[in-house]
Design an enzyme around this catalytic site. Structure first.
Site, PDB file in Angstrom:
ATOM      1  N   ARG A  17       0.666  -0.904  -0.182  1.00  0.00           N
ATOM      2  CA  ARG A  17       0.534   0.153   0.298  1.00  0.00           C
ATOM      3  C   ARG A  17       0.661   1.608   0.033  1.00  0.00           C
ATOM      4  NH1 ARG A  17      -4.272  -1.330   4.910  1.00  0.00           N
ATOM      5  NH2 ARG A  17      -2.660  -2.875   5.618  1.00  0.00           N
ATOM      6  N   SER A 414      35.410  44.858  -4.313  1.00  0.00           N
ATOM      7  CA  SER A 414      34.147  44.515  -5.031  1.00  0.00           C
ATOM      8  C   SER A 414      34.236  43.744  -5.957  1.00  0.00           C
ATOM      9  CB  SER A 414      33.320  45.029  -4.881  1.00  0.00           C
ATOM     10  OG  SER A 414      32.810  46.241  -3.636  1.00  0.00           O
TER      11      SER A 414
END
Ligand code: UD1
Ligand code: CA
Length: 489
Positions: A17, A414
């Site tokens: 099941r 950056s």
């Protein structure tokens, strides 16, 4: 006195099941397979022997069970023709392995009851042994007993039989006391009774539960121990029941942690696996999953919307909207929001991994920070170093992965790319937009972007009639004609 307890765990059924290629007992609940939960409860009874009966997909199930409990005995049931037959197979395997009869107490349990607790099993065995019964049933009261074997008692309240749903009379179906499936036996009685179980019943199966009647007929004592908390013995037959049991187990785990001093703002959206360890005064915010072997230190705040699997989080750390796996985060460190920590991430004390940062095999030192929009793979970042926004650690050359090492108290700007393998020394720096391909000595500033050139009047010449050109013309008409910003003199 050494224990003389043998536990047989039944796990041969197909679990059709579930409609799954994975065997039922292997489906996970709270980070462990269902059978792992059962074996943990079984271990708490300190048994002398544990036998697992396997059948369907025996290699997969057997290997999983042996990994959890290396000295477990595996018994193979070729055909699933009933719980009585499954236990017979287990007892035969035991006798063969010890070349002697099984003695003491034998407990039978099922492999699909993830809420089962060691304390309950221990109490059941103790009561069975104290009462010196041939058979004891671990029973429970259910509002809806449909499908279960019912515990039939006589007028004196003594147990006389277990009757399966399909074999029960209309009156017997009204009984709400059910057989959980967990039974305890005196080993000698069990050995005598097993060959006497027949299969003349509605399912044509060998019912282990027939042993109750057999004991009664032989004038032996049988009885039931009623558990208050019936859910501990409930099995999952399909995925709906799996989810129900999973939610209930989670509710229990979360409740236990709250009782132990953890603040959980929203228990309904907090998921904590069985093996997670939390210190007192941890705070968990809504939408958080703590999975696997995750460990969280005191005063840490986790969430909202955070998933951590097999992570170690330090004292007072803060993890906001983070997805992490196999990461170690230092005390008082800050992570998130929207950080992705992949295996091998280590962040030092007071360090930071900020928004939209992905890390992998990255050792980021104490107080070091990677605050914004970066990928840090195969890297070492020294203590106190700051990595600029939008930095990529280019660790892959198309063939192999390489490491980048950045020293202590470096300041990189950056939009840098570190092309590994490369090293940046202590106290070094970089300019914005630098592509670092060569090692940078300690204290040096690395700059790789070329000088900027302004091509004056380019927009008006090359993009005439566009909004861009119009904006440029309007601005130029208002500006000082002497300084046109040109580099070209
Ligand atoms: C069984 C009990 C029932 C009880 C219920 C609790 C019997 C006859 N009935 O019924 O009284 O109320 O459990 O859930 O025992 N298994 C094997 N080999 C087999 C048959 C079963 O290993 O040949 C294993 C299954 O994988 C499962 C467990 O035993 O884990 C129970 O089997 P199942 O057929 O589901 O029993 P029920 O009909 O539910
Ligand atoms: Ca190099």
């Amino acid at each position: 006195m050494p224990s003389n307890l043998t536990v047989i765990v039944l796990a041969a059924g197909g679990g059709t099941r579930m409609k799954s290629k994975t065997m039922k007992v292997l489906h996970p609940v709270a980070g462990r397979s269902m059978i792992a939960h059962v074996l943990a409860a079984v271990q708490a009874t300190e048994p002398r022997r544990v036998v697992a009966v396997v059948g369907h997909q025996r290699e997969q199930v057997g290997a999983h069970i042996q990994a959890l409990l290396p000295d477990i005995l595996l018994a193979v049931q070729e055909e699933q023709c009933g719980t009585g037959d499954a236990v017979r197979v287990a007892v035969e395997a035991l006798v063969a392995s010890t070349s002697g009869p099984v003695e003491g107490t034998v407990v039978v349990a099922y492999g699909d009851t993830p809420l089962l607790e060691g304390d309950s099993l221990r109490a059941f065995v103790a009561e069975h042994e104290a009462a010196e019964r041939a058979v004891s049933i671990l029973s429970g009261e259910l509002a809806n007993p449909f499908g279960y074997g019912r515990v039939v008692r006589d007028d004196d309240g003594d147990v006389v039989a277990i009757v399966e749903e399909k074999d029960a009379t209309v009156d017997q179906r009204e009984i709400h006391e059910i057989n959980s499936g967990i039974l305890a036996f005196e080993a000698g009685f069990l050995a005598d009774a097993l060959p006497r179980i027949g299969n003349d019943n509605a399912k044509g199966e060998y019912y282990l539960t027939d042993t109750v009647q057999i004991a009664r007929d032989a004038g032996l004592t049988v009885g039931a121990w009623v558990i208050d908390d019936v859910m501990q013995t409930e099995g999952a037959n399909d995925r709906v029941q799996l989810a129900d049991l999973g939610r209930e187990l989670n509710r229990r785990i979360v409740t236990r942690w709250m009782r132990d001093g953890v603040t959980v703002m929203d228990p309904a959206t907090t998921w904590i696996d069985a093996d997670v360890v939390l210190a007192p005064d941890v705070t968990i915010l809504p939408g958080t999953q703590l999975l696997g072997a995750t460990v969280v230190g005191e005063d840490a705040v986790i969430g909202p919307d955070t998933t951590l699997k097999d992570c170690e989080i330090g004292v007072g750390a803060r993890m906001v909207r983070t997805h992490g796996e196999l990461a170690v985060i230092g005390d008082a460190a800050n992570v998130g929001p929207y950080s992705y920590l992949r295996p091998g991430t280590r962040l030092g004390v007071g360090g930071k991994i900020g928004g939209f940062v992905e890390t992998k095999n990255a050792d980021i030192g104490d107080g070091a920070k990677v605050p914004h929009l970066s990928y840090v793979g195969d890297a070492e970042i020294g203590q106190g170093t700051n990595i600029g926004a939008g930095t990529i650690f280019a660790n892959y050359d198309g063939v192999a992965k390489h490491r980048t090492r950045i020293g202590r108290h470096a300041k990189t700007a950056s939009n840098n790319t570190f092309v590994a393998p490369v090293e940046v020394g202590d106290g070094a720096g970089t300019g914005a937009g630098t592509v670092v391909r060569r090692d940078v000595p300690p204290g040096a500033l690395a700059v790789s972007s070329g000088p900027q050139r302004n091509l004056v009047g380019w927009t008006v010449r090359r993009r005439p009639g566009t909004a861009q050109a119009e904006a440029a013309e309007a601005a130029l008409a208002e500006s000082d004609p002497v300084d046109d910003g040109s580099d070209d003199q």
